[in-house]
Design a protein around this motif. Structure first.
Motif, PDB file in Angstrom:
ATOM      1  N   VAL A 167       0.877  -1.195   0.066  1.00 20.71           N
ATOM      2  CA  VAL A 167       0.182  -0.090  -0.173  1.00 20.71           C
ATOM      3  C   VAL A 167       0.965   1.185   0.193  1.00 20.71           C
ATOM      4  N   ARG A 168       1.875   1.148   0.812  1.00 18.25           N
ATOM      5  CA  ARG A 168       2.816   2.397   1.000  1.00 18.25           C
ATOM      6  C   ARG A 168       3.554   2.521  -0.383  1.00 18.25           C
ATOM      7  N   ALA A 169       3.863   1.400  -0.872  1.00 19.58           N
ATOM      8  CA  ALA A 169       4.394   1.519  -2.308  1.00 19.58           C
ATOM      9  C   ALA A 169       3.789   2.140  -3.442  1.00 19.58           C
ATOM     10  N   LEU A 170       2.579   1.773  -3.207  1.00 14.28           N
ATOM     11  CA  LEU A 170       1.461   2.205  -4.344  1.00 14.28           C
ATOM     12  C   LEU A 170       1.245   3.549  -4.253  1.00 14.28           C
ATOM     13  N   ARG A 171       1.398   4.400  -3.077  1.00 18.88           N
ATOM     14  CA  ARG A 171       1.335   5.572  -2.797  1.00 18.88           C
ATOM     15  C   ARG A 171       2.445   6.449  -3.507  1.00 18.88           C
ATOM     16  N   ILE A 172       3.361   6.035  -3.960  1.00 19.54           N
ATOM     17  CA  ILE A 172       4.542   6.729  -4.468  1.00 19.54           C
ATOM     18  C   ILE A 172       4.130   7.127  -5.725  1.00 19.54           C
ATOM     19  N   PRO A 173       4.322   8.513  -6.140  1.00 21.40           N
ATOM     20  CA  PRO A 173       3.880   8.991  -7.333  1.00 21.40           C
ATOM     21  C   PRO A 173       4.478   8.342  -8.398  1.00 21.40           C
ATOM     22  N   GLY A 174       3.400   7.862  -9.247  1.00 18.45           N
ATOM     23  CA  GLY A 174       4.029   7.282 -10.570  1.00 18.45           C
ATOM     24  C   GLY A 174       4.055   5.818 -10.605  1.00 18.45           C
ATOM     25  N   VAL A 175       3.905   5.017  -9.424  1.00 14.56           N
ATOM     26  CA  VAL A 175       3.936   3.861  -9.500  1.00 14.56           C
ATOM     27  C   VAL A 175       2.552   3.078 -10.084  1.00 14.56           C
ATOM     28  N   ALA A 176       1.575   3.417  -9.480  1.00 11.64           N
ATOM     29  CA  ALA A 176       0.157   3.084  -9.982  1.00 11.64           C
ATOM     30  C   ALA A 176       0.224   3.304 -11.654  1.00 11.64           C
ATOM     31  N   GLU A 177       0.603   4.764 -12.287  1.00  9.20           N
ATOM     32  CA  GLU A 177       0.667   4.909 -13.430  1.00  9.20           C
ATOM     33  C   GLU A 177       1.484   4.085 -14.539  1.00  9.20           C
ATOM     34  N   TYR A 178       2.655   3.932 -14.056  1.00  7.77           N
ATOM     35  CA  TYR A 178       3.497   2.968 -14.867  1.00  7.77           C
ATOM     36  C   TYR A 178       3.277   1.671 -14.641  1.00  7.77           C
ATOM     37  N   SER A 179       2.510   1.154 -13.566  1.00  5.41           N
ATOM     38  CA  SER A 179       2.229  -0.166 -13.541  1.00  5.41           C
ATOM     39  C   SER A 179       1.142  -0.422 -14.514  1.00  5.41           C
ATOM     40  N   LEU A 180       0.041   0.430 -14.492  1.00  5.91           N
ATOM     41  CA  LEU A 180      -1.044   0.237 -15.553  1.00  5.91           C
ATOM     42  C   LEU A 180      -0.419   0.492 -17.033  1.00  5.91           C
ATOM     43  N   SER A 181       0.522   1.336 -17.178  1.00  9.78           N
ATOM     44  CA  SER A 181       0.961   1.305 -18.576  1.00  9.78           C
ATOM     45  C   SER A 181       1.720  -0.041 -19.127  1.00  9.78           C
ATOM     46  N   LEU A 182       2.473  -0.503 -17.959  1.00 11.93           N
ATOM     47  CA  LEU A 182       3.080  -1.766 -18.425  1.00 11.93           C
ATOM     48  C   LEU A 182       2.307  -2.724 -18.626  1.00 11.93           C
ATOM     49  N   PHE A 183       1.227  -2.858 -17.840  1.00 14.23           N
ATOM     50  CA  PHE A 183      -0.005  -3.874 -18.181  1.00 14.23           C
ATOM     51  C   PHE A 183      -0.159  -4.104 -19.748  1.00 14.23           C
ATOM     52  N   PHE A 184      -0.447  -2.999 -20.409  1.00 16.83           N
ATOM     53  CA  PHE A 184      -0.580  -2.884 -21.847  1.00 16.83           C
ATOM     54  C   PHE A 184       0.403  -2.790 -22.546  1.00 16.83           C
ATOM     55  N   ALA A 185       1.838  -2.507 -22.307  1.00 15.72           N
ATOM     56  CA  ALA A 185       2.952  -2.585 -22.911  1.00 15.72           C
ATOM     57  C   ALA A 185       3.649  -4.026 -23.056  1.00 15.72           C
ATOM     58  N   CYS A 248       8.534   7.461 -22.869  1.00 12.23           N
ATOM     59  CA  CYS A 248       7.606   6.231 -23.044  1.00 12.23           C
ATOM     60  C   CYS A 248       6.539   6.466 -24.105  1.00 12.23           C
ATOM     61  N   VAL A 249       5.943   7.538 -23.567  1.00 16.26           N
ATOM     62  CA  VAL A 249       4.787   7.905 -24.369  1.00 16.26           C
ATOM     63  C   VAL A 249       5.124   8.149 -25.898  1.00 16.26           C
ATOM     64  N   LEU A 250       6.153   8.952 -25.976  1.00 20.44           N
ATOM     65  CA  LEU A 250       6.818   8.959 -27.677  1.00 20.44           C
ATOM     66  C   LEU A 250       7.019   7.760 -28.390  1.00 20.44           C
ATOM     67  N   MET A 251       7.605   6.752 -27.979  1.00 20.35           N
ATOM     68  CA  MET A 251       7.827   5.403 -28.441  1.00 20.35           C
ATOM     69  C   MET A 251       6.643   4.354 -28.702  1.00 20.35           C
ATOM     70  N   SER A 357      -1.576   2.141 -23.168  1.00 23.37           N
ATOM     71  CA  SER A 357      -0.475   2.043 -22.312  1.00 23.37           C
ATOM     72  C   SER A 357      -0.136   3.397 -22.290  1.00 23.37           C
ATOM     73  N   GLY A 358       0.061   4.385 -23.575  1.00 22.97           N
ATOM     74  CA  GLY A 358       0.256   5.586 -23.253  1.00 22.97           C
ATOM     75  C   GLY A 358      -0.607   6.816 -22.683  1.00 22.97           C
TER      76      GLY A 358
END
Length: 381
Positions: A167-185, A248-251, A357-358
């Motif tokens: 839970v604490r790790a998920l609160r780090i800014p960017g962890v949730a966003e990059y996790s969901l992005s990587l799901f689709f990547a 990441c978004v560019l590529m 992903s983007g």
């Protein structure tokens, strides 16, 4: 991991043909294998700081594509004895694991080397990837007391002893966003990994002819070669721009036309088949590589979790674990689509996954742009 991989080949000699055996071995092997990536990302984050981490990890991450190529070559060379195609690679990885455990120092302090910087001291920004001033203060304090490596090691081990929960790790800014992005990547990347040889042999006509399965395996390796170059390129680009999200978004955006052109013209000449496969691999594997390596390391050293070594592994596990769900769903979804529709619909699915992903990184991109703007203004002053 190596032993469970080898165990998949033993039934050939035991005359064992129970599906339950293979399912249990796969589950057990996957459980042990899943511990590998978070651990190695944590070790790399300990050794390499923020400044050139993207390029270094891009080069390092090329081992995944090299492994894909070597795995195909070794397995193919051992056929028709398919059992040895599992046993030999399993024994190789088991042996390398023993060597790693014996000789790899997991932290610079273990060998008396000064730990790297984990934050951007020049910008003064504290965006989602500029991290952990506490580590720097801690190192300065101990360097003033003693230069002894065991003193530094004792301090870092004490700091890293604090457990960091999910839970604490998920609160780090960017962890949730990059996790969901990587799901689709990873959904896209692993669909190509598992289905590309089949697609080439059953759909494409190279120089006007269908190719054999062996030739299809050969042509599919160029996707991985493109992925190696893409991993290095996006790592270098993110270091130069000092923004991972925009890179990441560019590529990711460029991967859509790359896949489209491969679908349209990949069945032309040999040169087109190879070239377009490499281009597709370049753009598909680039973001996936950056997120699982440099981004995970950056977020694992965020100031809010005080640079705990276990935090690095936890963050990497969350991000890569989420991506692995997508890696499992992609090939499965492809099989279902192929039963009902055609490859055209499969590529539509891949385009949509890349776009999503983007999309999940748009908030990161907005913050990156704000940081770049502030940085430019400071330089003008």
């Amino acid at each position: 991991t190596g032993l469970f991989t080898a165990a998949l080949g033993f039934p050939y000699y035991w005359n064992l043909h129970h599906l339950s055996y293979f399912i249990l071995i796969q589950i057990a092997g996957g459980a042990f294998q899943s511990t590998g990536w978070p651990s190695v990302v944590a070790v790399m984050a300990n050794w390499f700081g923020l400044g050139n981490r993207g390029l270094i990890m891009g080069v390092w991450n090329a081992h995944t594509s090299v492994g894909n190529i070597l795995g195909s070559v070794i397995a193919g060379a051992l056929l028709p004895d398919w059992a040895m195609s599992f046993i030999v690679p399993g024994l190789i990885i088991a042996g390398l694991g023993i060597l790693t455990a014996l000789f790899l120092p997991s932290d610079p302090a273990e060998v008396g080397v000064t730990p790297p910087e984990h934050h951007d001291s020049s910008s003064g920004e504290e965006g989602p990837l500029l991290v952990n001033r506490d580590d720097d203060d801690l190192r300065r304090k101990h360097s003033s007391v003693s230069s002894s490596s065991d003193v530094i090691l004792t301090s870092i081990n004490s700091q890293g002893s604090k457990a960091v929960g999910i839970v604490r790790a998920l609160r780090i800014p960017g962890v949730a966003e990059y996790s969901l992005s990587l799901f689709f990547a990873k959904l896209v990347a692993y669909t190509f990994l598992y289905w590309l040889p089949y697609y080439i042999s059953n759909t494409l006509k190279i120089d006007g002819q269908h190719v054999s399965k062996d030739e299809a395996a050969y042509y599919s390796t160029f996707f991985d070669i493109g992925g190696i170059v893409g991993s290095i390129a996006i790592g270098y680009l993110s270091d130069v721009m000092k923004v991972r999200g925009i890179s990441c978004v560019l590529m990711t955006v460029l991967s859509i036309p790359a896949m489209l052109f491969y679908n349209w013209y990949g069945g032309g000449s040999k040169a087109l088949a190879i070239g377009l496969s490499m281009v597709a691999g370049f753009f598909v594997n680039g973001p996936y590589s950056l997120i699982t390596t440099a981004v995970s390391a950056d977020l694992g050293t965020h100031k809010s979790i005080a640079g705990s070594e276990r935090a690095k592994a936890t963050v990497a596990a969350i991000i890569d674990g989420t991506g692995s769900i997508g890696a499992a769903i992609g090939p499965l979804l492809t099989g279902w689509i192929m039963d009902e529709y055609t490859w055209r619909e499969v590529f539509y699915m891949l385009f949509a996954a890349s776009a999503l992903s983007g999309v999940f990184l748009l908030r990161i991109v907005k913050r990156d742009i704000q940081n770049l703007t502030k940085s430019c203004r400071r330089r003008e002053k």
